[in-house]
Design an enzyme around this catalytic site. Structure first.
Site, PDB file in Angstrom:
ATOM      1  N   LYS A  74      41.954 -23.121  12.931  1.00  0.00           N
ATOM      2  CA  LYS A  74      41.006 -22.589  11.940  1.00  0.00           C
ATOM      3  C   LYS A  74      40.054 -23.727  11.560  1.00  0.00           C
ATOM      4  O   LYS A  74      40.421 -24.644  10.820  1.00  0.00           O
ATOM      5  CB  LYS A  74      41.778 -22.110  10.703  1.00  0.00           C
ATOM      6  CG  LYS A  74      41.099 -21.026   9.888  1.00  0.00           C
ATOM      7  CD  LYS A  74      39.778 -21.389   9.253  1.00  0.00           C
ATOM      8  CE  LYS A  74      39.897 -22.166   7.960  1.00  0.00           C
ATOM      9  NZ  LYS A  74      38.576 -22.547   7.400  1.00  0.00           N
ATOM     10  N   GLY A 107      36.358 -18.839   9.553  1.00  0.00           N
ATOM     11  CA  GLY A 107      36.447 -18.082   8.303  1.00  0.00           C
ATOM     12  C   GLY A 107      36.720 -18.991   7.129  1.00  0.00           C
ATOM     13  O   GLY A 107      36.776 -20.209   7.285  1.00  0.00           O
ATOM     14  N   GLY A 135      38.727 -20.774   4.009  1.00  0.00           N
ATOM     15  CA  GLY A 135      40.062 -21.357   3.878  1.00  0.00           C
ATOM     16  C   GLY A 135      41.044 -20.446   3.165  1.00  0.00           C
ATOM     17  O   GLY A 135      42.179 -20.274   3.605  1.00  0.00           O
ATOM     18  N   GLU A 167      41.053 -17.343   2.995  1.00  0.00           N
ATOM     19  CA  GLU A 167      41.310 -16.087   3.722  1.00  0.00           C
ATOM     20  C   GLU A 167      41.962 -16.406   5.079  1.00  0.00           C
ATOM     21  O   GLU A 167      43.167 -16.250   5.242  1.00  0.00           O
ATOM     22  CB  GLU A 167      40.004 -15.308   3.887  1.00  0.00           C
ATOM     23  CG  GLU A 167      39.419 -14.874   2.544  1.00  0.00           C
ATOM     24  CD  GLU A 167      38.095 -14.122   2.655  1.00  0.00           C
ATOM     25  OE1 GLU A 167      37.591 -13.711   1.595  1.00  0.00           O
ATOM     26  OE2 GLU A 167      37.542 -13.953   3.773  1.00  0.00           O
ATOM     27  N   GLY A 210      42.418 -19.327   6.569  1.00  0.00           N
ATOM     28  CA  GLY A 210      43.335 -20.477   6.486  1.00  0.00           C
ATOM     29  C   GLY A 210      44.669 -20.071   5.878  1.00  0.00           C
ATOM     30  O   GLY A 210      45.736 -20.372   6.414  1.00  0.00           O
ATOM     31  N   GLU A 221      46.789 -34.914   7.069  1.00  0.00           N
ATOM     32  CA  GLU A 221      45.877 -36.059   6.969  1.00  0.00           C
ATOM     33  C   GLU A 221      44.930 -35.747   5.826  1.00  0.00           C
ATOM     34  O   GLU A 221      44.138 -34.813   5.918  1.00  0.00           O
ATOM     35  CB  GLU A 221      45.146 -36.246   8.306  1.00  0.00           C
ATOM     36  CG  GLU A 221      44.585 -37.640   8.475  1.00  0.00           C
ATOM     37  CD  GLU A 221      43.150 -37.735   8.034  1.00  0.00           C
ATOM     38  OE1 GLU A 221      42.940 -38.037   6.837  1.00  0.00           O
ATOM     39  OE2 GLU A 221      42.261 -37.505   8.859  1.00  0.00           O
ATOM     40  N   CYS A 271      37.097 -39.693   5.734  1.00  0.00           N
ATOM     41  CA  CYS A 271      38.362 -39.993   5.044  1.00  0.00           C
ATOM     42  C   CYS A 271      38.695 -41.474   5.098  1.00  0.00           C
ATOM     43  O   CYS A 271      39.461 -41.959   4.292  1.00  0.00           O
ATOM     44  CB  CYS A 271      39.478 -39.163   5.669  1.00  0.00           C
ATOM     45  SG  CYS A 271      39.511 -39.258   7.455  1.00  0.00           S
ATOM     46  N   GLU A 309      38.409 -39.860  -4.236  1.00  0.00           N
ATOM     47  CA  GLU A 309      37.620 -39.752  -3.005  1.00  0.00           C
ATOM     48  C   GLU A 309      36.336 -38.966  -3.294  1.00  0.00           C
ATOM     49  O   GLU A 309      36.387 -37.821  -3.728  1.00  0.00           O
ATOM     50  CB  GLU A 309      38.427 -39.048  -1.912  1.00  0.00           C
ATOM     51  CG  GLU A 309      37.710 -39.072  -0.568  1.00  0.00           C
ATOM     52  CD  GLU A 309      38.555 -38.509   0.568  1.00  0.00           C
ATOM     53  OE1 GLU A 309      39.158 -37.435   0.404  1.00  0.00           O
ATOM     54  OE2 GLU A 309      38.602 -39.156   1.630  1.00  0.00           O
TER      55      GLU A 309
HETATM   56  P1  NAP Z   1      39.498 -28.445   1.963  1.00  0.00           P
HETATM   57  O1  NAP Z   1      39.239 -27.325   1.041  1.00  0.00           O
HETATM   58  O2  NAP Z   1      40.813 -29.125   1.892  1.00  0.00           O
HETATM   59  O3  NAP Z   1      39.216 -27.906   3.429  1.00  0.00           O
HETATM   60  C1  NAP Z   1      39.851 -28.337   4.619  1.00  0.00           C
HETATM   61  C2  NAP Z   1      40.188 -27.133   5.490  1.00  0.00           C
HETATM   62  O4  NAP Z   1      41.178 -26.340   4.840  1.00  0.00           O
HETATM   63  C3  NAP Z   1      39.013 -26.198   5.742  1.00  0.00           C
HETATM   64  O5  NAP Z   1      39.127 -25.603   7.014  1.00  0.00           O
HETATM   65  C4  NAP Z   1      39.232 -25.159   4.661  1.00  0.00           C
HETATM   66  O6  NAP Z   1      38.546 -23.950   4.924  1.00  0.00           O
HETATM   67  C5  NAP Z   1      40.725 -25.003   4.705  1.00  0.00           C
HETATM   68  N1  NAP Z   1      41.331 -24.410   3.519  1.00  0.00           N
HETATM   69  C6  NAP Z   1      40.853 -24.375   2.250  1.00  0.00           C
HETATM   70  N2  NAP Z   1      41.697 -23.702   1.449  1.00  0.00           N
HETATM   71  C7  NAP Z   1      42.740 -23.308   2.212  1.00  0.00           C
HETATM   72  C8  NAP Z   1      43.932 -22.555   1.963  1.00  0.00           C
HETATM   73  N3  NAP Z   1      44.224 -22.066   0.760  1.00  0.00           N
HETATM   74  N4  NAP Z   1      44.791 -22.332   2.986  1.00  0.00           N
HETATM   75  C9  NAP Z   1      44.520 -22.807   4.208  1.00  0.00           C
HETATM   76  N5  NAP Z   1      43.395 -23.482   4.509  1.00  0.00           N
HETATM   77  C10 NAP Z   1      42.517 -23.741   3.522  1.00  0.00           C
HETATM   78  O7  NAP Z   1      38.394 -29.549   1.788  1.00  0.00           O
HETATM   79  P2  NAP Z   1      36.858 -29.288   1.409  1.00  0.00           P
HETATM   80  O8  NAP Z   1      36.725 -28.329   0.277  1.00  0.00           O
HETATM   81  O9  NAP Z   1      36.161 -28.923   2.635  1.00  0.00           O
HETATM   82  O10 NAP Z   1      36.476 -30.740   0.894  1.00  0.00           O
HETATM   83  C11 NAP Z   1      36.917 -31.155  -0.398  1.00  0.00           C
HETATM   84  C12 NAP Z   1      37.330 -32.602  -0.397  1.00  0.00           C
HETATM   85  O11 NAP Z   1      38.379 -32.833   0.536  1.00  0.00           O
HETATM   86  C13 NAP Z   1      36.245 -33.565   0.047  1.00  0.00           C
HETATM   87  O12 NAP Z   1      35.366 -33.848  -0.961  1.00  0.00           O
HETATM   88  C14 NAP Z   1      37.053 -34.744   0.490  1.00  0.00           C
HETATM   89  O13 NAP Z   1      37.407 -35.515  -0.607  1.00  0.00           O
HETATM   90  C15 NAP Z   1      38.281 -34.115   1.090  1.00  0.00           C
HETATM   91  N6  NAP Z   1      38.182 -34.015   2.562  1.00  0.00           N
HETATM   92  C16 NAP Z   1      38.933 -34.853   3.312  1.00  0.00           C
HETATM   93  C17 NAP Z   1      38.829 -34.810   4.688  1.00  0.00           C
HETATM   94  C18 NAP Z   1      39.630 -35.698   5.552  1.00  0.00           C
HETATM   95  O14 NAP Z   1      39.219 -36.003   6.658  1.00  0.00           O
HETATM   96  N7  NAP Z   1      40.813 -36.099   5.171  1.00  0.00           N
HETATM   97  C19 NAP Z   1      37.952 -33.937   5.302  1.00  0.00           C
HETATM   98  C20 NAP Z   1      37.205 -33.072   4.512  1.00  0.00           C
HETATM   99  C21 NAP Z   1      37.345 -33.127   3.147  1.00  0.00           C
HETATM  100  P3  NAP Z   1      37.011 -23.729   4.462  1.00  0.00           P
HETATM  101  O15 NAP Z   1      36.399 -25.064   4.185  1.00  0.00           O
HETATM  102  O16 NAP Z   1      36.423 -23.042   5.618  1.00  0.00           O
HETATM  103  O17 NAP Z   1      37.062 -22.894   3.233  1.00  0.00           O
END
Ligand code: NAP
Ligand code: MG
Length: 498
Positions: free
Chosen positions: A185, A215, A217, A219, A221, A259, A293, A393
């Site tokens: 996903k 899609g 997260g 939904e 995810g 991660e 990250c 972060e």
């Molecule tokens: P996130 O919400 O954790 O998203 C990461 C992935 O998880 C995306 O594919 C997201 O889908 C999915 N996801 C979200 N809610 C989920 C759920 N309930 N069940 C399963 N999967 C789910 O991160 P973000 O909102 O994109 O970014 C927020 C913060 O996370 C950033 O500001 C940063 O601090 C951190 N981040 C860290 C990394 C890293 O490399 N470690 C990468 C990105 C972000 P959708 O995004 O499609 O909704």
């Protein structure tokens, strides 16, 4: 003849829409579509499926159906197919880089590194799998013992938007090499390159071995991690969602790899060449738009050189070229979306309110023709290590600068965060460098060259930065389970148990 390298953005043709990639083809999404836009201009690029329970269920069923054949495919054949994936990715990389550049808003030149790493992941695991199973049998008193590695089954993999192809490769390559099938996903904000990659895989892998469901997260995810027929969870993203994935794994007794980001210290000793160190530090906090990250987001600078270093850091920040993502000379481009852009800007308010001082930057910049995008100046903030701006972060081109005098105190400060993904050290003194590296709580420590990624080196985090390691052989363990088979030459004698 024009080479692929001369492709320009207007030549990129997208499909009208990308439904989920299931059983070797893009299929209709059962739940409708989401608009997919250029992060910097806001222009429509295409539509992606709004994956839901039904799509996830179809994808998991396809992966389950493909599992037996794929897990029984010889490692030589799997290895050969993975090399083919690497070759195909390499042949298509210029187009995919441009797609990913428009989708994420990141500067085009950076994707050379993304694709180098992604391609190498497939080559590395194609090779690593060939000697993974060696040396696992030994004689016993009455027979012999075999230790076998078996794949886990259907792997659920969830990735973020910042480096889509690196993430895809780092998740897929070890899972495939070890004989698993996959439902991936990607993030809804940037998944077009991943969907296009799926189309390329259709000509290489048997149907159902890799399935990709785009899609939201909460939904797609959520439906994926909740699906009763998955055998492994792998996630990269925020700590909050990581905890949720970990909790699900705990409840279901599923193996999990997480991660979850970082707040990496970059320690500057007084013995270094300041100009070169400033260059390395600037790369460390601006590369990947700061949306990384492993960003070197906390500069801890020795008191003896602090003033000169910071002055030069500011001068260097002024030269960082902000511009359109697709311009190869751009060094800093658009943040992924408005929410993330505003989140970064809000951190500047948080910094001011807690008494930190913005020494340079702190503003959104307008790039003509790209008014939709959030282009944010490289920002240097003088702060105490305990402040939120130095603890949380931010995921933008932002660095805090903090003074130190005593080596033990700086190591304590470097480790005084919840995260532990990466760290940097700049010194010409090898003893100091290695002693400090040993004391840092971080999965990767880069001495004198930040972002010194090497495929084949374990990558992952201490503390809240995650669980498990990727990018190297350890990932094969994470996608396999061991079985011990003990063979006795004979049944026990009758009467042995008195
Ligand atoms: P996130 O919400 O954790 O998203 C990461 C992935 O998880 C995306 O594919 C997201 O889908 C999915 N996801 C979200 N809610 C989920 C759920 N309930 N069940 C399963 N999967 C789910 O991160 P973000 O909102 O994109 O970014 C927020 C913060 O996370 C950033 O500001 C940063 O601090 C951190 N981040 C860290 C990394 C890293 O490399 N470690 C990468 C990105 C972000 P959708 O995004 O499609 O909704
Ligand atoms: Mg998101």
């Amino acid at each position: 003849m024009r080479t692929m390298a001369q492709l320009n953005p207007s030549e990129i043709k997208f499909d009208e829409k990308y439904g989920p990639f299931i059983n070797g083809q893009l299929v209709e999404a059962t739940n409708g579509y989401i608009n997919s836009i250029n992060a910097a201009t806001g222009a429509a690029l295409s539509k992606i499926g709004r994956g839901g329970k039904e799509d996830i269920d179809l994808a998991v069923k396809a992966a389950r159906a493909a599992f037996q054949e794929w897990s029984n495919t010889t490692i030589e054949k799997r290895s050969a197919l993975m090399n083919k994936i690497a070759d195909t990715l390499e042949a298509n990389q210029e187009r995919l880089k441009l797609i990913e550049c428009m989708d994420t808003g990141r500067a085009l030149h950076e994707f050379d590194l993304d694709y180098e790493l992604a391609i190498y992941q497939f080559r590395y695991f194609a090779s690593a799998i060939l000697n993974y199973y060696e040396g696992a049998s030994r004689p016993t008193q009455n027979g012999y013992l075999m230790t076998k590695k078996e794949p886990l089954g259907v792997c659920a993999q969830i990735i973020p938007w910042n480096v889509p192809m690196i993430m895809t490769a780092a998740k897929m390559a070890p899972a495939l090499a070890a004989g698993n099938t996959i439902v991936l996903k990607p993030a809804e904000d940037a998944c077009l390159s991943v969907m296009e990659f799926g189309k390329l895989l259709a000509d290489i892998l048997p149907k159902g071995v890799v399935n990709i469901v785009p899609g939201y997260g909460n939904e797609a995810g959520q439906a994926l991690i909740d699906h009763p027929d998955i055998n492994k969870l792998t996630f990269t993203g925020s700590v909050g969602v990581g905890r949720l994935v970990g909790k699900t794994a705990g409840e279901r007794i599923l193996p999990v790899t997480l991660e979850l980001g970082g707040k990496s210290p970059h320690i500057v000793f007084p013995d270094i060449n300041i100009d070169r160190a400033v260059e390395n530090a600037t790369l460390g906090y601006t590369f990947f738009n700061g949306e990384s990250c492993v960003l070197g987001s906390r500069l801890l600078i020795h008191d003896d050189i602090y003033d000169e270093f910071v002055e030069k850091l500011i001068e260097r920040a002024k030269q960082v070229k902000i511009g359109p993502p697709t311009d190869r000379s751009t060094r800093l481009a658009s943040i992924i979306n408005e929410k993330q852009g505003k989140r970064i800007l809000n951190y500047f308010e948080i910094a001011k309110n807690e008494g930190a001082q913005i020494l340079y930057g702190g503003n959104r910049v307008t790039v003509p023709g790209h008014e939709h995008g959030y282009f944010i100046e490289p920002t240097i903030i003088e702060a105490e290590n305990s402040m939120r701006i130095a603890q949380e972060e931010i995921f933008g081109p932002v660095v805090t600068v903090t003074r130190w005098k005593d080596i033990d105190a700086v190591i304590k400060m470097a480790n005084a965060v919840d995260y532990g993904l990466a760290a940097g050290i700049m010194t010409e003194n090898l003893e100091k460098a290695l002693d400090t590296a040993n004391k840092l709580e971080a999965g990767s420590v880069w001495i004198n060259s930040y972002f010194n990624f090497q495929s084949g080196a374990p990558f992952g985090g201490y503390k809240n930065s995650g669980v498990g390691r990727e990018h190297n052989k350890e990932a094969l363990d994470a996608y396999s389970q061991s079985k011990t088979i003990a063979v006795a030459y004979q049944l026990p004698q009758v009467g042995q148990f008195k």
